[in-house]
Design an enzyme around this catalytic site. Structure first.
Site, short mmCIF file in Angstrom:
data_model
loop_
_atom_site.label_atom_id
_atom_site.label_comp_id
_atom_site.label_asym_id
_atom_site.label_seq_id
_atom_site.Cartn_x
_atom_site.Cartn_y
_atom_site.Cartn_z
N LYS A 22 0.83 -1.22 0.00
CA LYS A 22 0.00 0.00 0.00
C LYS A 22 0.86 1.26 0.00
O LYS A 22 0.62 2.19 -0.75
CB LYS A 22 -0.94 0.03 1.23
CG LYS A 22 -1.91 -1.14 1.31
CD LYS A 22 -2.88 -0.99 2.46
CE LYS A 22 -2.24 -0.94 3.84
NZ LYS A 22 -1.60 -2.21 4.24
N ARG A 97 -9.64 0.89 8.55
CA ARG A 97 -9.14 -0.42 8.93
C ARG A 97 -10.14 -1.19 9.80
O ARG A 97 -9.87 -2.32 10.18
CB ARG A 97 -7.87 -0.22 9.74
CG ARG A 97 -6.68 -1.02 9.23
CD ARG A 97 -5.50 -0.53 10.00
NE ARG A 97 -4.29 -1.25 9.87
CZ ARG A 97 -3.19 -0.74 9.32
NH1 ARG A 97 -3.22 0.43 8.72
NH2 ARG A 97 -2.08 -1.41 9.36
N ARG A 143 11.29 -5.72 4.58
CA ARG A 143 11.06 -4.28 4.38
C ARG A 143 12.08 -3.44 5.15
O ARG A 143 12.33 -3.65 6.32
CB ARG A 143 9.65 -3.93 4.84
CG ARG A 143 9.37 -2.43 4.80
CD ARG A 143 7.92 -2.12 4.74
NE ARG A 143 7.13 -2.70 5.81
CZ ARG A 143 5.79 -2.69 5.82
NH1 ARG A 143 5.14 -2.15 4.82
NH2 ARG A 143 5.14 -3.24 6.82
N ARG A 177 11.16 -1.24 10.56
CA ARG A 177 10.11 -0.76 11.45
C ARG A 177 10.02 -1.63 12.68
O ARG A 177 10.15 -2.85 12.61
CB ARG A 177 8.77 -0.79 10.71
CG ARG A 177 8.43 0.52 10.07
CD ARG A 177 7.27 0.40 9.18
NE ARG A 177 6.11 -0.21 9.83
CZ ARG A 177 4.92 -0.29 9.24
NH1 ARG A 177 4.75 0.18 8.03
NH2 ARG A 177 3.91 -0.83 9.87
N ARG A 188 -0.48 -8.47 13.87
CA ARG A 188 -0.91 -7.51 12.85
C ARG A 188 -1.75 -8.21 11.78
O ARG A 188 -2.76 -7.68 11.33
CB ARG A 188 0.30 -6.83 12.21
CG ARG A 188 0.98 -5.85 13.16
CD ARG A 188 2.28 -5.35 12.61
NE ARG A 188 2.13 -4.56 11.41
CZ ARG A 188 3.07 -4.42 10.48
NH1 ARG A 188 4.23 -5.05 10.61
NH2 ARG A 188 2.86 -3.67 9.44
P1 AMP Z 1 0.75 0.61 8.99
O1 AMP Z 1 1.94 1.46 8.78
O2 AMP Z 1 -0.41 1.00 8.12
O3 AMP Z 1 1.06 -0.87 8.89
O4 AMP Z 1 0.26 0.88 10.50
C1 AMP Z 1 1.11 0.62 11.58
C2 AMP Z 1 0.29 0.53 12.85
O5 AMP Z 1 -0.38 1.76 13.10
C3 AMP Z 1 -0.82 -0.52 12.84
O6 AMP Z 1 -0.36 -1.83 13.16
C4 AMP Z 1 -1.75 0.03 13.90
O7 AMP Z 1 -1.26 -0.20 15.21
C5 AMP Z 1 -1.67 1.54 13.64
N1 AMP Z 1 -2.68 1.98 12.65
C6 AMP Z 1 -2.45 2.45 11.39
N2 AMP Z 1 -3.57 2.76 10.77
C7 AMP Z 1 -4.57 2.49 11.65
C8 AMP Z 1 -5.99 2.59 11.58
N3 AMP Z 1 -6.62 3.04 10.48
N4 AMP Z 1 -6.69 2.22 12.68
C9 AMP Z 1 -6.09 1.78 13.79
N5 AMP Z 1 -4.76 1.65 13.92
C10 AMP Z 1 -3.99 2.00 12.86
#
Ligand code: AMP
Length: 234
Positions: A22, A97, A143, A177, A188
């Site tokens: 994404k 999400r 990554r 990360r 996750r």
């Molecule tokens: P990502 O970089 O999109 O994988 O997001 C990293 C982390 O941020 C996720 O594992 C969640 O803990 C939090 N997070 C990101 N987007 C959301 C969302 N829309 N709702 C809730 N938690 C989020």
């Protein structure tokens, strides 16, 4: 591939599990359509790094691979979408999400559909990046990103020219990360299956979901997305 397109992209939602690509695709869409990437993960990480109230509330939840509360995330997204650079459109990456976030976004956009002062007045195009499970694991564990320019690499598929150093940002050392560690990956993916998959089902039922084969090489995935967007605006 690098050619820009003149039509407004409007709101666009990229759906898919962690590691689906994404972020990579959102950056490409941003460059091609001149609309910002709104990544809730990036916004939350910025808040954690700055030690804001939101960052403090989100930090341990993110470290466990769980989802931050809908209230906190929706408030953050609303503030971001009010910025002037979102007026022609935006790419939502990592949002919505949960079913509650999807409902919240629909309510926000429905309100905007009747607001003549908002030029992006349209329902979002929702693109789901479908990726095989084993591919996902390789993408997440491989990554790396550049803390200076944000460019994303993968040590298996798209390695930097020099090991662990960014090609662009004066050879900045790449970072992994915190939540890409093996022990956090499973929670996750579980959060995705249980909380985010229903979002795809919701958009599928409303006829707004377009699935793209995210297993293909990165350029081919981009081409599929551009075709969807061009067809939508044709
Ligand atoms: P990502 O970089 O999109 O994988 O997001 C990293 C982390 O941020 C996720 O594992 C969640 O803990 C939090 N997070 C990101 N987007 C959301 C969302 N829309 N709702 C809730 N938690 C989020």
């Amino acid at each position: 591939m690098t050619q820009e397109t003149s039509h407004d992209a409007g709101p666009l939602v990229l759906l898919g599990p962690p590691g689906a690509g994404k972020g990579t695709q959102a950056k490409r869409i941003m460059a091609r359509f001149q609309i910002p990437q709104v990544s809730t993960g990036d916004l939350l990480r910025e808040n954690v790094a700055r030690g804001t109230e939101l960052g403090l509330a989100a930090k341990s939840v993110m470290a466990r691979g769980e989802l931050v509360s809908d209230d906190l995330v929706c408030t953050m997204v609303q503030q971001r979408l009010m910025q002037p650079d979102c007026r022609r459109g935006y790419v939502l990456d990592g949002f919505p999400r949960t079913a509650a976030q999807a409902g919240w976004l629909d309510a926000l956009l429905e309100h905007e559909l009747f607001d003549n002062s908002r030029p992006t007045r349209a329902w979002p195009i929702v693109i789901s990046l479908d990726v095989d499970y084993n591919q996902l694991l390789l993408r997440i564990t491989g990554r790396r990103s550049c803390p200076t320019c944000g460019r994303i690499y993968n040590v298996h598929f798209q390695p930097p020219r020099v090991d662990e150093l960014c090609d662009l940002a004066h050879a900045t050392r790449l970072v992994t990360r915190n939540d890409d560690r093996l022990e956090v990956i499973q929670p996750r993916l579980t959060a995705y299956q249980e909380q985010t998959r229903p979002v795809a089902d919701y958009y599928a039922h409303t006829g707004r979901l377009v699935s793209v084969n995210g297993d293909l090489p990165v350029d081919d995935v981009s081409d599929q997305i551009y075709r969807v967007l061009d067809d939508h605006h044709a």
